[in-house]
Design an enzyme around this catalytic site. Structure first.
Site, PDB file in Angstrom:
ATOM      1  N   ASP A 225       0.858  -1.192   0.000  1.00  0.00           N
ATOM      2  CA  ASP A 225       0.000   0.000   0.000  1.00  0.00           C
ATOM      3  C   ASP A 225       0.889   1.235   0.000  1.00  0.00           C
ATOM      4  OD1 ASP A 225      -2.418   1.494   0.119  1.00  0.00           O
ATOM      5  OD2 ASP A 225      -2.022   1.892   2.224  1.00  0.00           O
ATOM      6  N   SER A 226       0.296   2.355  -0.408  1.00  0.00           N
ATOM      7  CA  SER A 226       1.033   3.612  -0.374  1.00  0.00           C
ATOM      8  C   SER A 226       1.419   3.966   1.071  1.00  0.00           C
ATOM      9  CB  SER A 226       0.168   4.730  -0.966  1.00  0.00           C
ATOM     10  OG  SER A 226      -1.068   4.779  -0.275  1.00  0.00           O
TER      11      SER A 226
ATOM     12  N   CYS B 160      -3.687  -1.015  -2.303  1.00  0.00           N
ATOM     13  CA  CYS B 160      -3.995   0.396  -2.531  1.00  0.00           C
ATOM     14  C   CYS B 160      -4.894   0.514  -3.764  1.00  0.00           C
ATOM     15  CB  CYS B 160      -2.682   1.131  -2.765  1.00  0.00           C
ATOM     16  SG  CYS B 160      -2.865   2.853  -3.162  1.00  0.00           S
TER      17      CYS B 160
ATOM     18  N   GLU C 194      -5.827   9.337   8.813  1.00  0.00           N
ATOM     19  CA  GLU C 194      -4.424   9.270   9.266  1.00  0.00           C
ATOM     20  C   GLU C 194      -4.203  10.098  10.524  1.00  0.00           C
ATOM     21  OE1 GLU C 194      -1.229   8.408   7.251  1.00  0.00           O
ATOM     22  OE2 GLU C 194      -2.389   7.049   5.997  1.00  0.00           O
TER      23      GLU C 194
ATOM     24  N   CYS D 194     -11.252   2.811  -1.288  1.00  0.00           N
ATOM     25  CA  CYS D 194     -10.002   3.336  -0.715  1.00  0.00           C
ATOM     26  C   CYS D 194      -9.689   2.586   0.574  1.00  0.00           C
ATOM     27  CB  CYS D 194     -10.152   4.836  -0.431  1.00  0.00           C
ATOM     28  SG  CYS D 194      -8.729   5.554   0.391  1.00  0.00           S
TER      29      CYS D 194
ATOM     30  N   HIS E 258      -8.495   3.474   3.329  1.00  0.00           N
ATOM     31  CA  HIS E 258      -8.725   4.144   4.617  1.00  0.00           C
ATOM     32  C   HIS E 258     -10.191   4.185   5.042  1.00  0.00           C
ATOM     33  CE1 HIS E 258      -4.675   5.351   3.814  1.00  0.00           C
ATOM     34  NE2 HIS E 258      -4.601   6.077   4.905  1.00  0.00           N
TER      35      HIS E 258
END
Ligand code: DGL
Length: 273
Positions: free
Chosen positions: A11-12, A74, A159, A191, A193
């Site tokens: 993942d990024s 991702c 985040e 996504c 997140h």
């Protein structure tokens, strides 16, 4: 230790840990190697070429560690690079190994769940502008109404640990209201997140809308994939090993990552490409 025969998860940044968490739930015996490109995240606002180059380096790193199969967790990287990596780099350098992404497993699941075929997708700017979810959904059925919404602020909110705060919910409402007005019956969280905001997303969308957690769908599809691809499955290590890499600060990854993974992270290694 080498990561030989591991399942690589890329993942990024940290978000892919929500995917790894589900892999560990349904496939706990396998060995996993997770790489977060935290130093260069987020990818979601970057150009196609940059996302391709970064993802290519990450995949190459994981293969060089000995991973047999890599899941690009991702969505942005899956949307922008998966085909190109599979058809170019992989065939040339590692034709016996595999790279999978997030889009196909989720679109298949969404179609199965949607009752009235009114679907919505939310994701980063790059994922939404690629139109890849829409295209993949349309390949499966030609009678769908599909609505898309980029939600560029959500990654930063998650985040920063702001999920659940009133300010975050206000922004969520702003993004989701136009989709609700369209009376969609299924919402794809496109996504890594967004599963951390899933309770609020479900509440805002209402109980008539099915909200698809991509991490759970990806895990179910991985179980299915390994059943169908014994030639890959039998090569995979099953010693319950977990190795973590980040391109940024290892301590920061460990502290924040535990929130995404929902369990202790013992050691984090610094990855240098
Ligand atoms: N991992 C990205 C995704 O799933 C979100 C974070 C980023 O923009 O890099 O699209």
């Amino acid at each position: 230790m080498t990561d030989k025969n591991m399942i690589g998860v890329f993942d990024s940044g940290l978000g892919g840990l929500t995917v790894l968490k589900e892999f560990l739930r349904v496939l706990p015996d396998y060995d996993y190697s997770y790489l977060g490109d935290n130093a260069r995240a987020p990818y979601g606002n970057k150009s196609d070429e940059v996302i391709y180059n970064y993802t290519g380096e990450a995949v190459d790193f994981l293969f060089k560690q000995g991973c047999e199969l890599i899941i690009i967790a991702c969505h942005t990287a899956s949307a922008k690079t998966l085909r190109r990596i599979q058809q170019g780099y992989l065939l040339k350098f590692y034709p016996e190994r595999r790279v999978l992404g997030m889009i196909a497993p989720i679109t298949e699941a969404a179609i199965e769940l949607s009752r009235y075929h009114r679907l919505a997708v939310i994701g980063t700017k790059a994922t939404i502008s690629s139109g890849v979810y829409k295209k993949e959904l349309e390949k499966l059925r030609n009678d769908l109404e599909i609505f898309q919404q980029a939600c560029p602020l959500l990654v930063a909110l998650v985040e920063e640990g702001w999920a659940g705060k009133p300010e975050a919910n206000m922004i969520l409402k702003k993004y989701l209201r136009p989709l609700k007005v369209k009376q969609v019956d299924t919402l794809i969280l496109g996504c890594t997140h967004y599963p951390l905001m899933i309770k609020d997303i479900r509440r805002i969308m209402g109980r008539n809308v099915k909200v698809i957690n991509p991490a759970i769908m990806a895990a179910e599809k991985l179980v299915d994939y390994l059943k169908r691809h014994q030639e890959i499955e039998k090569k995979l290590g099953k010693n319950k090993q977990l190795v973590f890499y980040t391109t940024d600060d290892a301590n920061k990854f460990k502290a924040l990552g535990e929130r995404f993974l929902g369990r202790e992270i013992k050691e984090v290694n610094r990855a240098v490409f």
